[in-house]
Design an enzyme around this catalytic site. Structure first.
Site, PDB file in Angstrom:
ATOM      1  N   GLY A  10      -2.309   8.254  -3.534  1.00 41.40           N
ATOM      2  CA  GLY A  10      -2.480   6.822  -3.287  1.00 41.40           C
ATOM      3  C   GLY A  10      -3.869   6.550  -2.727  1.00 41.40           C
ATOM      4  N   GLN A  11      -4.120   5.273  -2.501  1.00 40.90           N
ATOM      5  CA  GLN A  11      -5.443   4.854  -2.023  1.00 40.90           C
ATOM      6  C   GLN A  11      -5.817   5.524  -0.685  1.00 40.90           C
ATOM      7  OE1 GLN A  11      -7.790   0.722  -1.306  1.00 40.90           O
ATOM      8  NE2 GLN A  11      -5.597   0.573  -1.114  1.00 40.90           N
ATOM      9  N   ASP A  37       8.312  14.780  -2.495  1.00 38.41           N
ATOM     10  CA  ASP A  37       8.951  13.458  -2.579  1.00 38.41           C
ATOM     11  C   ASP A  37       9.577  13.214  -1.199  1.00 38.41           C
ATOM     12  OD1 ASP A  37      10.746  11.384  -2.879  1.00 38.41           O
ATOM     13  OD2 ASP A  37      11.421  12.005  -4.865  1.00 38.41           O
ATOM     14  N   ILE A  38       9.097  12.190  -0.492  1.00 34.75           N
ATOM     15  CA  ILE A  38       9.555  12.012   0.899  1.00 34.75           C
ATOM     16  C   ILE A  38      11.020  11.563   1.000  1.00 34.75           C
ATOM     17  CG2 ILE A  38       7.224  11.666   1.871  1.00 34.75           C
ATOM     18  CD1 ILE A  38       8.090   8.622   2.163  1.00 34.75           C
ATOM     19  N   TYR A  62       6.352   2.883  -0.799  1.00 36.45           N
ATOM     20  CA  TYR A  62       6.579   1.943  -1.904  1.00 36.45           C
ATOM     21  C   TYR A  62       5.763   0.719  -1.528  1.00 36.45           C
ATOM     22  CZ  TYR A  62       9.013  -0.925  -5.353  1.00 36.45           C
ATOM     23  OH  TYR A  62       9.316  -1.729  -6.429  1.00 36.45           O
ATOM     24  N   THR A  63       4.710   0.403  -2.301  1.00 33.86           N
ATOM     25  CA  THR A  63       3.789  -0.662  -1.876  1.00 33.86           C
ATOM     26  C   THR A  63       3.775  -1.882  -2.812  1.00 33.86           C
ATOM     27  OG1 THR A  63       2.004   0.535  -2.967  1.00 33.86           O
ATOM     28  CG2 THR A  63       2.205   0.844  -0.596  1.00 33.86           C
ATOM     29  N   THR A 102       2.584  -2.218   8.383  1.00 29.81           N
ATOM     30  CA  THR A 102       1.891  -3.340   7.732  1.00 29.81           C
ATOM     31  C   THR A 102       1.949  -4.657   8.514  1.00 29.81           C
ATOM     32  OG1 THR A 102       2.048  -4.758   5.771  1.00 29.81           O
ATOM     33  CG2 THR A 102       4.044  -3.669   6.412  1.00 29.81           C
ATOM     34  N   TYR A 126       9.647  -5.979   1.002  1.00 29.85           N
ATOM     35  CA  TYR A 126       8.690  -4.921   1.358  1.00 29.85           C
ATOM     36  C   TYR A 126       8.528  -4.866   2.885  1.00 29.85           C
ATOM     37  CZ  TYR A 126       4.025  -2.906   2.186  1.00 29.85           C
ATOM     38  OH  TYR A 126       2.966  -2.171   2.671  1.00 29.85           O
ATOM     39  N   TRP A 151      -4.423  -5.398   4.437  1.00 32.00           N
ATOM     40  CA  TRP A 151      -5.425  -5.662   3.388  1.00 32.00           C
ATOM     41  C   TRP A 151      -6.341  -4.461   3.155  1.00 32.00           C
ATOM     42  CZ3 TRP A 151      -7.535 -11.366   4.166  1.00 32.00           C
ATOM     43  CH2 TRP A 151      -6.461 -12.216   4.375  1.00 32.00           C
TER      44      TRP A 151
HETATM   45  N1  LIG Z   1      -2.548  -1.464   0.439  1.00 28.51           N
HETATM   46  C1  LIG Z   1      -2.511  -2.345   1.426  1.00 28.51           C
HETATM   47  O1  LIG Z   1      -3.115  -3.435   1.348  1.00 28.51           O
HETATM   48  C2  LIG Z   1      -1.753  -2.033   2.677  1.00 28.51           C
HETATM   49  C3  LIG Z   1      -1.706  -3.007   3.698  1.00 28.51           C
HETATM   50  C4  LIG Z   1      -0.992  -2.705   4.862  1.00 28.51           C
HETATM   51  C5  LIG Z   1      -0.364  -1.487   5.009  1.00 28.51           C
HETATM   52  N2  LIG Z   1      -0.416  -0.574   4.006  1.00 28.51           N
HETATM   53  C6  LIG Z   1       0.272   0.715   4.193  1.00 28.51           C
HETATM   54  O2  LIG Z   1      -0.682   1.757   4.096  1.00 28.51           O
HETATM   55  C7  LIG Z   1      -0.075   2.913   3.535  1.00 28.51           C
HETATM   56  C8  LIG Z   1      -0.902   3.431   2.369  1.00 28.51           C
HETATM   57  O3  LIG Z   1      -0.988   2.418   1.378  1.00 28.51           O
HETATM   58  P1  LIG Z   1      -1.820   2.638   0.027  1.00 28.51           P
HETATM   59  O4  LIG Z   1      -2.566   1.376  -0.224  1.00 28.51           O
HETATM   60  O5  LIG Z   1      -2.556   3.916   0.061  1.00 28.51           O
HETATM   61  O6  LIG Z   1      -0.622   2.716  -1.028  1.00 28.51           O
HETATM   62  P2  LIG Z   1      -0.630   3.293  -2.511  1.00 28.51           P
HETATM   63  O7  LIG Z   1      -2.015   3.343  -3.059  1.00 28.51           O
HETATM   64  O8  LIG Z   1       0.406   2.536  -3.251  1.00 28.51           O
HETATM   65  O9  LIG Z   1      -0.153   4.798  -2.313  1.00 28.51           O
HETATM   66  C9  LIG Z   1       1.164   5.119  -1.991  1.00 28.51           C
HETATM   67  C10 LIG Z   1       1.437   6.511  -2.531  1.00 28.51           C
HETATM   68  O10 LIG Z   1       2.784   6.863  -2.197  1.00 28.51           O
HETATM   69  C11 LIG Z   1       3.307   7.552  -3.307  1.00 28.51           C
HETATM   70  N3  LIG Z   1       4.766   7.546  -3.271  1.00 28.51           N
HETATM   71  C12 LIG Z   1       5.623   6.571  -3.654  1.00 28.51           C
HETATM   72  N4  LIG Z   1       6.896   6.984  -3.482  1.00 28.51           N
HETATM   73  C13 LIG Z   1       6.831   8.244  -2.987  1.00 28.51           C
HETATM   74  C14 LIG Z   1       7.805   9.200  -2.624  1.00 28.51           C
HETATM   75  N5  LIG Z   1       9.126   8.951  -2.729  1.00 28.51           N
HETATM   76  N6  LIG Z   1       7.388  10.395  -2.135  1.00 28.51           N
HETATM   77  C15 LIG Z   1       6.072  10.666  -2.025  1.00 28.51           C
HETATM   78  N7  LIG Z   1       5.096   9.812  -2.371  1.00 28.51           N
HETATM   79  C16 LIG Z   1       5.482   8.604  -2.861  1.00 28.51           C
HETATM   80  C17 LIG Z   1       2.746   6.861  -4.522  1.00 28.51           C
HETATM   81  O11 LIG Z   1       2.849   7.709  -5.640  1.00 28.51           O
HETATM   82  P3  LIG Z   1       2.315   7.273  -7.079  1.00 28.51           P
HETATM   83  O12 LIG Z   1       0.815   7.473  -7.004  1.00 28.51           O
HETATM   84  O13 LIG Z   1       2.945   8.250  -7.995  1.00 28.51           O
HETATM   85  O14 LIG Z   1       2.738   5.870  -7.283  1.00 28.51           O
HETATM   86  C18 LIG Z   1       1.301   6.620  -4.057  1.00 28.51           C
HETATM   87  O15 LIG Z   1       0.492   7.720  -4.398  1.00 28.51           O
HETATM   88  C19 LIG Z   1       1.357   2.513   3.171  1.00 28.51           C
HETATM   89  O16 LIG Z   1       2.219   2.902   4.214  1.00 28.51           O
HETATM   90  C20 LIG Z   1       1.294   0.995   3.108  1.00 28.51           C
HETATM   91  O17 LIG Z   1       2.538   0.403   3.400  1.00 28.51           O
HETATM   92  C21 LIG Z   1      -1.097  -0.805   2.846  1.00 28.51           C
END
Ligand SMILES: NC(=O)c1ccc[n+]([C@@H]2O[C@H](COP(=O)([O-])OP(=O)(O)OC[C@H]3O[C@@H](n4cnc5c(N)ncnc54)[C@H](OP(=O)(O)O)[C@@H]3O)[C@@H](O)[C@H]2O)c1
Length: 286
Positions: A10-11, A37-38, A62-63, A102, A126, A151
């Site tokens: 993920g990002q 897989d968590i 799950y985002t 979040t 979410y 964000w």
């Molecule tokens: N993005 C935002 O704007 C934002 C804002 C506030 C908080 N956050 C929090 O920051 C954290 C990181 O977000 P991010 O932007 O990096 O999200 P992301 O890019 O969607 O990455 C999430 C990763 O989790 C993986 N994943 C999904 N289900 C899984 C499972 N069952 N077991 C293991 N891995 C799994 C996904 O796999 P795949 O690559 O295969 O899909 C993806 O690689 C999250 O906790 C999110 O809630 C994000």
């Protein structure tokens, strides 16, 4: 210290991978969802034991904010039960967990920055699943760290900054909402801060600590889009519009600014202003 990063594709996971080279005193292990897989506790436990892990940084989540409205059980499975699994394994193996949450925990009705003590009132599936995840961590482990962020953007994955850069080159005219205010978070700043505060927080006596982290300042998505267009010299015109022009399944909070006073005070850190970090990120995006 041996650190396992889950959700490494993920990002944020990719951002940790990039900065891991700057932290040579620590050893990093990265696992995509296909490796760990968590939602499967035994798989997490096996990896923690075989790599002799001291700390798990959970970037798996799950985002899909809109898709979660229809896939409630999947969002709960990953964001709540998955977080619970990590906490249970961490408790059993004496490993320190770091988990991300979040700004979607809040209803956005405030006009003051949200502190860690404000009562969550998530308006989306979410947000609800992420709140349940926090509860799972807090109730299953004696020591850990939850960072609430908002964000998120970086050079990796899909995010608003990359979308504006791409669309701003293709289109002459873009509409961007100005009635949602908060603060963007450069994943690079967040990841480095986590690694920096980790040794101190692990040494602290017990409890799951909750901290907010985003960049400094307040902006709307429109403000950020304008800043991107200025910095990247994009030829398109950006028009401010209300959120009602882009009906979405999940309701976005109108105000979701997080207060960073607690993390700044406890760890004596400085947080960069959002536009300065944006500029740094854009320079990396060629
Ligand atoms: N993005 C935002 O704007 C934002 C804002 C506030 C908080 N956050 C929090 O920051 C954290 C990181 O977000 P991010 O932007 O990096 O999200 P992301 O890019 O969607 O990455 C999430 C990763 O989790 C993986 N994943 C999904 N289900 C899984 C499972 N069952 N077991 C293991 N891995 C799994 C996904 O796999 P795949 O690559 O295969 O899909 C993806 O690689 C999250 O906790 C999110 O809630 C994000």
């Amino acid at each position: 210290m041996r650190i396992l990063i889950t959700g490494s594709n993920g990002q944020l996971g990719k951002q940790f991978k990039e900065i891991s080279r700057l932290h040579k005193d620590k050893e990093f292990f990265f696992a995509t969802r296909y490796e760990i897989d968590i939602t499967k506790a035994p798989v997490i436990e096996k990896a923690v034991k075989s790599y002799n892990i001291d700390c798990i940084i959970n970037c798996a989540s799950y985002t899909g904010v809109d898709s979660a409205e229809d896939n409630i059980s999947e969002a709960i499975k990953v964001n709540s039960s998955g977080a619970g699994n990590l906490a249970l394994v961490a408790a059993k193996t004496n490993v320190f967990p770091v988990h991300f949450s979040t700004d979607y925990l809040f209803d956005g009705k405030s006009n003051q920055p949200y502190t860690e003590n404000d009562i969550p009132n998530p308006q989306t599936e979410y947000g609800k699943s992420k709140l349940e995840g926090e509860k799972e961590i807090i109730s299953n482990i004696e020591k850990g760290l939850i960072i609430r962020t908002s964000w998120l953007y970086s050079v990796f994955g899909k995010n608003f900054v990359k979308t504006i850069c791409e669309k701003g080159k293709e289109k002459k005219h873009l509409k961007v909402v100005y009635d949602q205010a908060g603060s963007p978070t450069y994943a690079y700043d967040l990841a480095n801060t986590v690694i920096k505060i980790l040794p101190e927080i692990i040494d602290q006596s017990g409890g799951v600590m909750v901290y907010n982290y985003s960049n400094e300042g307040l902006a709307s998505w429109y403000d950020i889009a304008i800043a991107i267009a200025d910095l990247k010299k994009l030829p398109c015109i950006i028009e401010p519009v209300l959120s009602t022009e882009f009906p979405a399944k999940a309701k976005r909070p109108h105000f979701s600014l997080l207060s960073k006073n607690k993390i700044k005070k406890d760890f004596q850190i400085k947080i960069p202003y959002w536009r300065h970090s944006l500029e740094k990120c854009l320079k990396k995006m060629k």
